[in-house]
Design an enzyme around this catalytic site. Structure first.
Site, mmCIF file in Angstrom:
data_model
loop_
_atom_site.group_PDB
_atom_site.id
_atom_site.type_symbol
_atom_site.label_atom_id
_atom_site.label_comp_id
_atom_site.label_asym_id
_atom_site.label_seq_id
_atom_site.Cartn_x
_atom_site.Cartn_y
_atom_site.Cartn_z
ATOM 1 N N ASN A 111 40.582 9.964 -2.500
ATOM 2 C CA ASN A 111 41.233 10.912 -3.418
ATOM 3 C C ASN A 111 41.911 12.072 -2.679
ATOM 4 O OD1 ASN A 111 38.682 10.544 -6.006
ATOM 5 N ND2 ASN A 111 40.654 9.529 -5.862
ATOM 6 N N ASP A 113 36.012 7.551 -14.402
ATOM 7 C CA ASP A 113 37.449 7.281 -14.235
ATOM 8 C C ASP A 113 38.178 7.375 -15.575
ATOM 9 O OD1 ASP A 113 39.705 6.676 -12.738
ATOM 10 O OD2 ASP A 113 39.479 4.510 -13.025
HETATM 11 C C1 IPE Z 1 37.294 6.320 -8.278
HETATM 12 O O1 IPE Z 1 38.380 6.494 -9.115
HETATM 13 C C2 IPE Z 1 36.873 7.632 -7.698
HETATM 14 C C3 IPE Z 1 36.273 8.561 -8.632
HETATM 15 C C4 IPE Z 1 35.990 8.347 -9.895
HETATM 16 C C5 IPE Z 1 35.935 9.839 -8.071
HETATM 17 P P1 IPE Z 1 39.877 6.278 -8.598
HETATM 18 O O2 IPE Z 1 40.755 6.486 -9.772
HETATM 19 O O3 IPE Z 1 40.148 7.121 -7.407
HETATM 20 O O4 IPE Z 1 39.840 4.750 -8.133
HETATM 21 P P2 IPE Z 1 41.009 3.687 -8.011
HETATM 22 O O5 IPE Z 1 42.135 4.364 -7.288
HETATM 23 O O6 IPE Z 1 41.406 3.315 -9.410
HETATM 24 O O7 IPE Z 1 40.404 2.540 -7.276
HETATM 25 C C1 IPE Z 2 38.876 10.141 -12.321
HETATM 26 O O1 IPE Z 2 40.022 10.129 -13.114
HETATM 27 C C2 IPE Z 2 38.722 11.460 -11.593
HETATM 28 C C3 IPE Z 2 38.956 11.352 -10.151
HETATM 29 C C4 IPE Z 2 39.237 10.260 -9.502
HETATM 30 C C5 IPE Z 2 38.863 12.578 -9.382
HETATM 31 P P1 IPE Z 2 41.440 9.755 -12.529
HETATM 32 O O2 IPE Z 2 42.108 11.011 -12.115
HETATM 33 O O3 IPE Z 2 41.366 8.687 -11.512
HETATM 34 O O4 IPE Z 2 42.128 9.194 -13.862
HETATM 35 P P2 IPE Z 2 43.140 7.988 -13.973
HETATM 36 O O5 IPE Z 2 42.504 6.794 -13.352
HETATM 37 O O6 IPE Z 2 44.391 8.424 -13.263
HETATM 38 O O7 IPE Z 2 43.337 7.842 -15.452
HETATM 39 MG MG MG Z 3 41.445 6.638 -11.604
#
Ligand code: IPE
Ligand code: IPE
Ligand code: MG
Length: 241
Positions: A62, A14
């Site tokens: 997602n 993340d």
């Molecule tokens: C969790 O990250 C999913 C992945 C890393 C693929 P998210 O960014 O989607 O999770 P939330 O929304 O902060 O819970």
């Molecule tokens: C994790 O990074 C990747 C996926 C969830 C696909 P994020 O895209 O959630 O990054 P933040 O949380 O917005 O920084």
């Molecule tokens: Mg995220």
């Protein structure tokens, strides 16, 4: 005595979006930088002799992100498979997926399934990609499989066991994760391996995923090795000093 390595490390990758935002770049740039971190972490785990590495790449939830970001992530996945194919063969990595591939765009899904087939006999390390994955959705699918067997008269009430349910999960071929790492500063599991992580050690890192280096992974493993896993027993029973 050298402390035990985790057999299975699972990572919630993340922080890509925030990494890009902090640089005034589009989120896509963060995902691209994130895919380089994937390469680094796969290499270091393979070198350390980790048996299984699971990467949470895309959750069921997602799919609700803007279309442009979803397409970008799917494109990056396709590119990742092509770019890493040779290295995966050379390193004898077995690739599997967790999650429901139905919604993954056809060409990307085909590439992934081809890579899984080509690597299925590898014994170097298992790399599990959690794609369109959600732990609750996985448990519902597993329950459906069991109910199907029961209705077909192939499963009795007594045969509904922990092991039986675990065998119906997408992770059937993997040991439970010993170590779950989440980068990016949030302290939550976001629907990741809820059943399988019952006794996993959890490590939350504030480092944004694209900044996560091999040394960071090694530091987390060192922290894991300093922890005492008691599995509900007393410290004395669990062999503590
Ligand atoms: C969790 O990250 C999913 C992945 C890393 C693929 P998210 O960014 O989607 O999770 P939330 O929304 O902060 O819970
Ligand atoms: C994790 O990074 C990747 C996926 C969830 C696909 P994020 O895209 O959630 O990054 P933040 O949380 O917005 O920084
Ligand atoms: Mg995220």
């Amino acid at each position: 005595m050298r402390a035990r390595l985790p057999r299975h490390i699972a990572i919630i990758m993340d922080g890509n979006g925030r990494w890009a935002q902090a640089r005034g770049l589009p989120r896509a740039a963060g995902h691209r930088a994130g895919s380089k971190a994937v390469r680094r972490v796969v290499r270091v785990c393979r070198r350390m002799g980790i048996e299984a590495l699971t990467l949470y790449a895309f959750s069921v939830q997602n799919w609700g992100r803007p279309d442009e970001e979803v397409s970008n992530l799917m494109e990056l996945l396709g590119e990742f498979i092509i770019r890493e194919w040779q290295e995966i063969m050379d390193q004898e990595i077995r690739v599997v997926h967790l999650g429901e591939l139905r919604r993954i765009p056809g060409p990307v899904r085909e590439k992934l399934l081809a890579l899984e087939r080509a690597s299925r006999h590898h014994r170097g390390m298992t790399l599990a990609l959690a794609l369109s994955y959600g732990s609750r959705e996985e448990m519902v699918r597993a329950t459906r499989k069991m109910v199907g067997k029961a209705l077909a008269g192939k499963l009795s009430r007594q045969q509904v066991t922990e092991a039986g349910l675990a065998a119906c999960l997408d992770t059937a071929s993997l040991p439970d994760p010993d170590l779950v790492i989440r980068t990016g500063g949030e302290r939550r599991l976001s629907n990741f391996l809820l059943w399988q992580s019952a006794y996993a050690e959890l490590v939350f890192s504030d480092i944004l995923w694209p900044d996560f280096m091999q040394a960071d992974l090694r530091a987390v493993v060192a922290e894991f090795q300093r922890r005492n896993r008691r599995y509900g027993l007393t410290g004395e029973q669990a062999g503590e000093d």
